[in-house]
Design a protein around this motif. Structure first.
Motif, PDB file in Angstrom:
ATOM      1  N   SER A   4       0.856  -1.178   0.000  1.00  8.60           N
ATOM      2  CA  SER A   4       0.000   0.000   0.000  1.00  8.60           C
ATOM      3  C   SER A   4       0.899   1.237   0.000  1.00  8.60           C
ATOM      4  CB  SER A   4      -0.891   0.003   1.239  1.00  8.60           C
ATOM      5  OG  SER A   4      -1.644   1.192   1.303  1.00  8.60           O
ATOM      6  N   TYR A   5       0.744   2.074  -1.014  1.00  9.45           N
ATOM      7  CA  TYR A   5       1.634   3.220  -1.152  1.00  9.45           C
ATOM      8  C   TYR A   5       1.061   4.447  -0.443  1.00  9.45           C
ATOM      9  CZ  TYR A   5       4.365   0.687  -4.603  1.00  9.45           C
ATOM     10  OH  TYR A   5       5.165  -0.228  -5.224  1.00  9.45           O
ATOM     11  N   ALA A 131      -6.466   8.076   3.513  1.00 16.78           N
ATOM     12  CA  ALA A 131      -5.165   7.984   2.856  1.00 16.78           C
ATOM     13  C   ALA A 131      -4.071   8.106   3.902  1.00 16.78           C
ATOM     14  CB  ALA A 131      -5.014   9.092   1.802  1.00 16.78           C
ATOM     15  N   ASP A 132      -2.987   7.391   3.641  1.00 19.97           N
ATOM     16  CA  ASP A 132      -1.785   7.487   4.472  1.00 19.97           C
ATOM     17  C   ASP A 132      -0.942   8.612   3.888  1.00 19.97           C
ATOM     18  OD1 ASP A 132       0.491   7.144   5.965  1.00 19.97           O
ATOM     19  OD2 ASP A 132       1.182   5.387   4.847  1.00 19.97           O
ATOM     20  N   VAL A 133      -1.032   9.797   4.480  1.00 17.36           N
ATOM     21  CA  VAL A 133      -0.372  10.990   3.946  1.00 17.36           C
ATOM     22  C   VAL A 133       0.923  11.253   4.712  1.00 17.36           C
ATOM     23  CG1 VAL A 133      -0.572  13.471   3.521  1.00 17.36           C
ATOM     24  CG2 VAL A 133      -2.565  11.978   3.228  1.00 17.36           C
ATOM     25  N   GLN A 134       2.015  11.342   3.977  1.00 18.43           N
ATOM     26  CA  GLN A 134       3.313  11.662   4.553  1.00 18.43           C
ATOM     27  C   GLN A 134       3.761  12.998   3.963  1.00 18.43           C
ATOM     28  OE1 GLN A 134       4.467   9.712   7.001  1.00 18.43           O
ATOM     29  NE2 GLN A 134       2.691   8.380   6.675  1.00 18.43           N
ATOM     30  N   LEU A 135       3.782  14.013   4.806  1.00 19.30           N
ATOM     31  CA  LEU A 135       4.022  15.382   4.347  1.00 19.30           C
ATOM     32  C   LEU A 135       5.449  15.805   4.702  1.00 19.30           C
ATOM     33  CD1 LEU A 135       1.484  18.300   4.720  1.00 19.30           C
ATOM     34  CD2 LEU A 135       3.929  18.677   5.093  1.00 19.30           C
ATOM     35  N   ILE A 136       6.235  16.117   3.692  1.00 19.84           N
ATOM     36  CA  ILE A 136       7.599  16.601   3.891  1.00 19.84           C
ATOM     37  C   ILE A 136       7.545  18.119   4.034  1.00 19.84           C
ATOM     38  CG2 ILE A 136       9.966  16.520   3.062  1.00 19.84           C
ATOM     39  CD1 ILE A 136       8.561  13.776   3.387  1.00 19.84           C
ATOM     40  N   PHE A 137       8.032  18.620   5.163  1.00 22.31           N
ATOM     41  CA  PHE A 137       7.910  20.045   5.496  1.00 22.31           C
ATOM     42  C   PHE A 137       9.306  20.672   5.563  1.00 22.31           C
ATOM     43  CE2 PHE A 137       7.363  23.712   8.202  1.00 22.31           C
ATOM     44  CZ  PHE A 137       6.075  24.165   7.961  1.00 22.31           C
ATOM     45  N   SER A 138       9.561  21.632   4.704  1.00 21.90           N
ATOM     46  CA  SER A 138      10.861  22.298   4.671  1.00 21.90           C
ATOM     47  C   SER A 138      10.989  23.276   5.837  1.00 21.90           C
ATOM     48  CB  SER A 138      11.049  23.051   3.356  1.00 21.90           C
ATOM     49  OG  SER A 138      11.047  22.151   2.258  1.00 21.90           O
ATOM     50  N   ARG A 168      -5.559   9.416   7.755  1.00 22.12           N
ATOM     51  CA  ARG A 168      -5.378   8.208   8.552  1.00 22.12           C
ATOM     52  C   ARG A 168      -4.407   8.461   9.708  1.00 22.12           C
ATOM     53  NH1 ARG A 168      -4.176   3.591   3.977  1.00 22.12           N
ATOM     54  NH2 ARG A 168      -6.165   3.678   2.855  1.00 22.12           N
ATOM     55  N   SER A 169      -4.554   7.677  10.753  1.00 25.17           N
ATOM     56  CA  SER A 169      -3.719   7.862  11.943  1.00 25.17           C
ATOM     57  C   SER A 169      -2.243   7.616  11.667  1.00 25.17           C
ATOM     58  CB  SER A 169      -4.188   6.929  13.063  1.00 25.17           C
ATOM     59  OG  SER A 169      -4.115   5.572  12.648  1.00 25.17           O
ATOM     60  N   SER A 170      -1.930   6.920  10.583  1.00 23.65           N
ATOM     61  CA  SER A 170      -0.532   6.656  10.224  1.00 23.65           C
ATOM     62  C   SER A 170       0.129   7.847   9.546  1.00 23.65           C
ATOM     63  CB  SER A 170      -0.449   5.439   9.295  1.00 23.65           C
ATOM     64  OG  SER A 170      -1.249   5.647   8.133  1.00 23.65           O
ATOM     65  N   SER A 171      -0.632   8.872   9.222  1.00 24.87           N
ATOM     66  CA  SER A 171      -0.100  10.046   8.523  1.00 24.87           C
ATOM     67  C   SER A 171       0.826  10.851   9.438  1.00 24.87           C
ATOM     68  CB  SER A 171      -1.244  10.925   8.026  1.00 24.87           C
ATOM     69  OG  SER A 171      -2.080  10.210   7.138  1.00 24.87           O
ATOM     70  N   LYS A 197      12.725   5.784   2.433  1.00 20.49           N
ATOM     71  CA  LYS A 197      12.275   5.309   3.743  1.00 20.49           C
ATOM     72  C   LYS A 197      10.752   5.224   3.816  1.00 20.49           C
ATOM     73  CE  LYS A 197      16.300   7.168   6.175  1.00 20.49           C
ATOM     74  NZ  LYS A 197      16.792   8.208   7.118  1.00 20.49           N
ATOM     75  N   LEU A 198      10.079   6.141   3.122  1.00 25.29           N
ATOM     76  CA  LEU A 198       8.620   6.193   3.203  1.00 25.29           C
ATOM     77  C   LEU A 198       7.932   5.231   2.239  1.00 25.29           C
ATOM     78  CD1 LEU A 198       8.092  10.060   3.463  1.00 25.29           C
ATOM     79  CD2 LEU A 198       7.849   8.367   5.290  1.00 25.29           C
ATOM     80  N   LEU A 199       8.582   4.944   1.122  1.00 28.80           N
ATOM     81  CA  LEU A 199       7.974   4.054   0.132  1.00 28.80           C
ATOM     82  C   LEU A 199       8.233   2.594   0.486  1.00 28.80           C
ATOM     83  CD1 LEU A 199       8.907   5.948  -3.137  1.00 28.80           C
ATOM     84  CD2 LEU A 199       6.612   5.650  -2.204  1.00 28.80           C
TER      85      LEU A 199
END
Length: 206
Positions: A4-5, A131-138, A168-171, A197-199
């Protein structure tokens, strides 16, 4: 089963209420003025055209002296186009591929995603984005001085938390240190590391 991506966001622009109204109008107006100044400007080489646009982007960068040749070559290939008309010597001319009119329209239509998500209620429950959202924050935010940069960091982080809280709680939010909004140009290796690492691993059983 295939993995699951996650949905990975690279320093997305998440406007608050003011940024989606007053700020959006100000950005659109400034971008249109920039387009007027750039109208008819052409360059003898794609590298010269690329440098002209890159100098504008540098205002939002941290590691301006560390951008390597490979990154600049890729940027040139993406940001420059050949102009149909040739110069007096019959040589090809180039201009920036970015159309300021279109860029201004994007700013003009900016919305506050956090406000919209807060207003979405179904059966008395807040909408959760499935959705499992992974947000990269500069870490480096735009601002005329350190105080404004810190203020903008707090504001932008708050907006990121508002969005992630609806997923989702995994975000998660992942702070990328010492880079600005153009992090893929400033630190491509670091960005590649965090993406790896995230993929999920591509080697999965069918």
């Amino acid at each position: 089963q295939p993995p699951s991506y996650p949905l990975i966001l690279l320093d997305p622009v998440l406007a608050d209420t003011e940024g989606a109204t007053i700020g959006a109008e100000r950005l659109a107006k400034g971008t249109r003025r920039l387009g007027e100044r750039e109208a008819g400007v052409v360059f003898a080489t794609p590298e010269a055209a690329s440098r002209a646009y890159f100098s504008i982007l540098q205002k939002g960068m941290v590691r301006t002296d560390e951008v390597d040749d490979e990154v600049l070559a890729a940027f040139t290939a993406f940001s420059v186009k050949e102009v149909g008309d040739h110069n007096q010597d019959g040589n090809v001319q180039y201009r920036l591929n970015c159309r300021r009119k279109m860029e201004a329209a994007v700013y003009q239509n900016r919305i506050s995603i956090g406000d919209i998500l807060d207003d979405l209620i179904v059966n008395n429950n807040s909408i959760i984005i499935d959705a499992d959202v992974q947000l990269i924050f500069s870490s480096k935010r735009r601002g005329k001085d350190i105080k404004e940069q810190k203020t903008n960091f707090v504001r932008d982080w708050r907006e990121a938390e508002r969005v992630i809280s609806k997923c989702r709680s995994s975000s998660r939010i992942h702070l990328q240190e010492n880079v600005g909004h153009f992090l893929t140009m400033e630190a491509p290796d670091s960005v590649a590391d965090i993406l790896n690492k995230l993929l999920p691993s591509p080697h999965f059983k069918k």
